[in-house]
Design an enzyme around this catalytic site. Structure first.
Site, PDB file in Angstrom:
ATOM      1  N   GLY A  47     -32.777  10.823  -3.907  1.00  0.00           N
ATOM      2  CA  GLY A  47     -33.511  11.931  -3.294  1.00  0.00           C
ATOM      3  C   GLY A  47     -35.017  11.777  -3.258  1.00  0.00           C
ATOM      4  O   GLY A  47     -35.687  12.289  -2.362  1.00  0.00           O
ATOM      5  N   GLU A 102     -39.589  12.833  -8.790  1.00  0.00           N
ATOM      6  CA  GLU A 102     -38.335  13.478  -8.383  1.00  0.00           C
ATOM      7  C   GLU A 102     -38.540  14.308  -7.128  1.00  0.00           C
ATOM      8  O   GLU A 102     -39.645  14.798  -6.872  1.00  0.00           O
ATOM      9  CB  GLU A 102     -37.848  14.421  -9.489  1.00  0.00           C
ATOM     10  CG  GLU A 102     -36.811  13.819 -10.416  1.00  0.00           C
ATOM     11  CD  GLU A 102     -35.441  13.669  -9.755  1.00  0.00           C
ATOM     12  OE1 GLU A 102     -35.369  13.569  -8.512  1.00  0.00           O
ATOM     13  OE2 GLU A 102     -34.442  13.633 -10.494  1.00  0.00           O
ATOM     14  N   ASP A 103     -37.478  14.510  -6.373  1.00  0.00           N
ATOM     15  CA  ASP A 103     -37.582  15.399  -5.212  1.00  0.00           C
ATOM     16  C   ASP A 103     -37.503  16.872  -5.628  1.00  0.00           C
ATOM     17  O   ASP A 103     -38.212  17.702  -5.076  1.00  0.00           O
ATOM     18  CB  ASP A 103     -36.509  15.070  -4.158  1.00  0.00           C
ATOM     19  CG  ASP A 103     -35.103  15.034  -4.729  1.00  0.00           C
ATOM     20  OD1 ASP A 103     -34.950  14.898  -5.948  1.00  0.00           O
ATOM     21  OD2 ASP A 103     -34.137  15.147  -3.947  1.00  0.00           O
ATOM     22  N   ASP A 106     -33.999  21.372 -10.493  1.00  0.00           N
ATOM     23  CA  ASP A 106     -33.047  22.451 -10.227  1.00  0.00           C
ATOM     24  C   ASP A 106     -32.657  23.057 -11.584  1.00  0.00           C
ATOM     25  O   ASP A 106     -33.412  23.851 -12.149  1.00  0.00           O
ATOM     26  CB  ASP A 106     -31.870  21.839  -9.464  1.00  0.00           C
ATOM     27  CG  ASP A 106     -30.938  22.862  -8.864  1.00  0.00           C
ATOM     28  OD1 ASP A 106     -31.353  23.998  -8.661  1.00  0.00           O
ATOM     29  OD2 ASP A 106     -29.770  22.525  -8.603  1.00  0.00           O
ATOM     30  N   LYS A 134     -37.105  24.726  -8.247  1.00  0.00           N
ATOM     31  CA  LYS A 134     -36.310  25.950  -8.052  1.00  0.00           C
ATOM     32  C   LYS A 134     -36.161  26.626  -9.405  1.00  0.00           C
ATOM     33  O   LYS A 134     -35.126  26.495 -10.072  1.00  0.00           O
ATOM     34  CB  LYS A 134     -34.905  25.576  -7.558  1.00  0.00           C
ATOM     35  CG  LYS A 134     -34.675  25.720  -6.084  1.00  0.00           C
ATOM     36  CD  LYS A 134     -33.187  25.526  -5.802  1.00  0.00           C
ATOM     37  CE  LYS A 134     -32.953  25.251  -4.333  1.00  0.00           C
ATOM     38  NZ  LYS A 134     -31.540  24.917  -4.074  1.00  0.00           N
ATOM     39  N   PHE A 155     -30.302  26.657   0.159  1.00  0.00           N
ATOM     40  CA  PHE A 155     -29.797  25.288   0.264  1.00  0.00           C
ATOM     41  C   PHE A 155     -30.772  24.475   1.120  1.00  0.00           C
ATOM     42  O   PHE A 155     -30.758  24.567   2.336  1.00  0.00           O
ATOM     43  CB  PHE A 155     -28.392  25.265   0.854  1.00  0.00           C
ATOM     44  CG  PHE A 155     -27.649  24.035   0.444  1.00  0.00           C
ATOM     45  CD1 PHE A 155     -28.159  22.764   0.721  1.00  0.00           C
ATOM     46  CD2 PHE A 155     -26.462  24.123  -0.262  1.00  0.00           C
ATOM     47  CE1 PHE A 155     -27.505  21.625   0.312  1.00  0.00           C
ATOM     48  CE2 PHE A 155     -25.785  22.983  -0.670  1.00  0.00           C
ATOM     49  CZ  PHE A 155     -26.314  21.736  -0.384  1.00  0.00           C
ATOM     50  N   ASP A 162     -30.428  15.949   0.354  1.00  0.00           N
ATOM     51  CA  ASP A 162     -29.216  15.826   1.163  1.00  0.00           C
ATOM     52  C   ASP A 162     -28.241  16.977   0.974  1.00  0.00           C
ATOM     53  O   ASP A 162     -28.332  17.757   0.028  1.00  0.00           O
ATOM     54  CB  ASP A 162     -28.478  14.534   0.776  1.00  0.00           C
ATOM     55  CG  ASP A 162     -27.741  14.675  -0.569  1.00  0.00           C
ATOM     56  OD1 ASP A 162     -28.377  15.102  -1.546  1.00  0.00           O
ATOM     57  OD2 ASP A 162     -26.540  14.378  -0.624  1.00  0.00           O
ATOM     58  N   ARG A 168     -31.090  13.609   4.830  1.00  0.00           N
ATOM     59  CA  ARG A 168     -32.208  13.074   4.039  1.00  0.00           C
ATOM     60  C   ARG A 168     -33.370  12.643   4.928  1.00  0.00           C
ATOM     61  O   ARG A 168     -34.517  12.648   4.501  1.00  0.00           O
ATOM     62  CB  ARG A 168     -31.754  11.867   3.220  1.00  0.00           C
ATOM     63  CG  ARG A 168     -30.755  12.175   2.101  1.00  0.00           C
ATOM     64  CD  ARG A 168     -30.648  10.966   1.186  1.00  0.00           C
ATOM     65  NE  ARG A 168     -29.488  10.988   0.316  1.00  0.00           N
ATOM     66  CZ  ARG A 168     -29.455  11.532  -0.904  1.00  0.00           C
ATOM     67  NH1 ARG A 168     -30.529  12.134  -1.379  1.00  0.00           N
ATOM     68  NH2 ARG A 168     -28.371  11.481  -1.644  1.00  0.00           N
TER      69      ARG A 168
HETATM   70  C1  PRP Z   1     -30.724  15.804  -7.381  1.00  0.00           C
HETATM   71  C2  PRP Z   1     -32.230  15.592  -7.489  1.00  0.00           C
HETATM   72  C3  PRP Z   1     -32.459  15.528  -8.954  1.00  0.00           C
HETATM   73  C4  PRP Z   1     -31.395  16.429  -9.531  1.00  0.00           C
HETATM   74  C5  PRP Z   1     -32.008  17.730  -9.893  1.00  0.00           C
HETATM   75  O1  PRP Z   1     -30.097  14.564  -7.430  1.00  0.00           O
HETATM   76  O2  PRP Z   1     -32.632  14.404  -6.838  1.00  0.00           O
HETATM   77  O3  PRP Z   1     -32.288  14.209  -9.456  1.00  0.00           O
HETATM   78  O4  PRP Z   1     -30.405  16.609  -8.513  1.00  0.00           O
HETATM   79  O5  PRP Z   1     -31.035  18.600 -10.387  1.00  0.00           O
HETATM   80  P1  PRP Z   1     -31.025  19.171 -11.862  1.00  0.00           P
HETATM   81  O6  PRP Z   1     -32.410  19.679 -12.184  1.00  0.00           O
HETATM   82  O7  PRP Z   1     -30.025  20.288 -11.757  1.00  0.00           O
HETATM   83  O8  PRP Z   1     -30.585  18.108 -12.792  1.00  0.00           O
HETATM   84  P2  PRP Z   1     -28.608  14.289  -6.979  1.00  0.00           P
HETATM   85  O9  PRP Z   1     -27.728  14.186  -8.193  1.00  0.00           O
HETATM   86  O10 PRP Z   1     -28.208  15.302  -5.942  1.00  0.00           O
HETATM   87  O11 PRP Z   1     -28.701  12.832  -6.344  1.00  0.00           O
HETATM   88  P3  PRP Z   1     -29.631  12.256  -5.171  1.00  0.00           P
HETATM   89  O12 PRP Z   1     -31.005  12.054  -5.771  1.00  0.00           O
HETATM   90  O13 PRP Z   1     -28.975  10.974  -4.791  1.00  0.00           O
HETATM   91  O14 PRP Z   1     -29.662  13.268  -4.037  1.00  0.00           O
END
Ligand code: PRP
Length: 182
Positions: A47, A102-103, A106, A134, A155, A162, A168
């Protein structure tokens, strides 16, 4: 807007111009904070790829790159509390200034675990740069050091984010139509 994917988009939450301006500000802050030092920027795949590449080229320092792939044990859109390291760093980080890129933050589980893991490797410093935050979804206390935008619990896709590996490549951060994921 991408012509193929636009039918699934409800609104543009953050335009590419807004994002570019904020990325520039974050890069300036990093440049200021680490003046005279080198920094290892660690992108968390997949991400963070778009944010990572836009950020690093604006940081006016001696910057090195590394990448990690992590996955949560949760399913769907919910991260579990534990993470699995699919690809680790390719070098030791002892004595280095490390910025995890990081993107989105969450639940906070991913970064909480990464901070704990990388912290045991004795970096000189360890910080987090995240484009989106978030806070309403947080399960563990966790704050980014450099945060682009706080976003509501919608969302969001695009700019690296993604849904089922799609969207993406959208240049803006967009809210997905609920019928796409429900
Ligand atoms: C997403 C995002 C972070 C993580 C955040 O990754 O890139 O790494 O979730 O969520 P959290 O704070 O609840 O841990 P994802 O697992 O969707 O993989 P990706 O980076 O390949 O999209």
């Amino acid at each position: 807007m991408n012509g193929v994917l636009s039918k699934d988009i409800q609104t543009v939450l953050l335009s590419r111009e807004q994002i570019e301006k904020r990325v520039e500000e974050i890069a300036e802050a990093i440049t200021r904070d680490y003046r005279g030092e080198s920094v290892l920027m660690v992108g968390i795949l997949r991400g963070a790829v778009v944010f990572f590449s836009e950020l690093v080229k604006r940081v006016d320092l001696d910057v090195r790159f590394d990448f990690m792939v992590v996955s949560s044990y949760g399913s769907g859109t919910e991260s579990g509390g534990e993470i699995r390291i699919v690809k680790d760093l390719s070098q030791p980080i002892e004595g280095m200034n490390v910025v995890i890129v990081e993107d989105i933050i969450d639940t906070g589980y991913t970064l909480k675990n990464l901070l704990r893991l990388l912290g045991t490797r004795n970096p000189k410093s360890l910080k987090i740069a995240a484009l989106l935050d978030k806070p309403s979804r947080r399960k563990v206390p966790l704050e980014g050091d450099y945060v682009g935008f706080k976003v509501p619990n919608e969302f969001v896709v695009g700019y690296g984010l993604d849904y089922n590996e799609k969207y993406r490549n959208l240049p803006d951060i967009c809210v997905l139509k609920p019928e796409v994921y429900s």
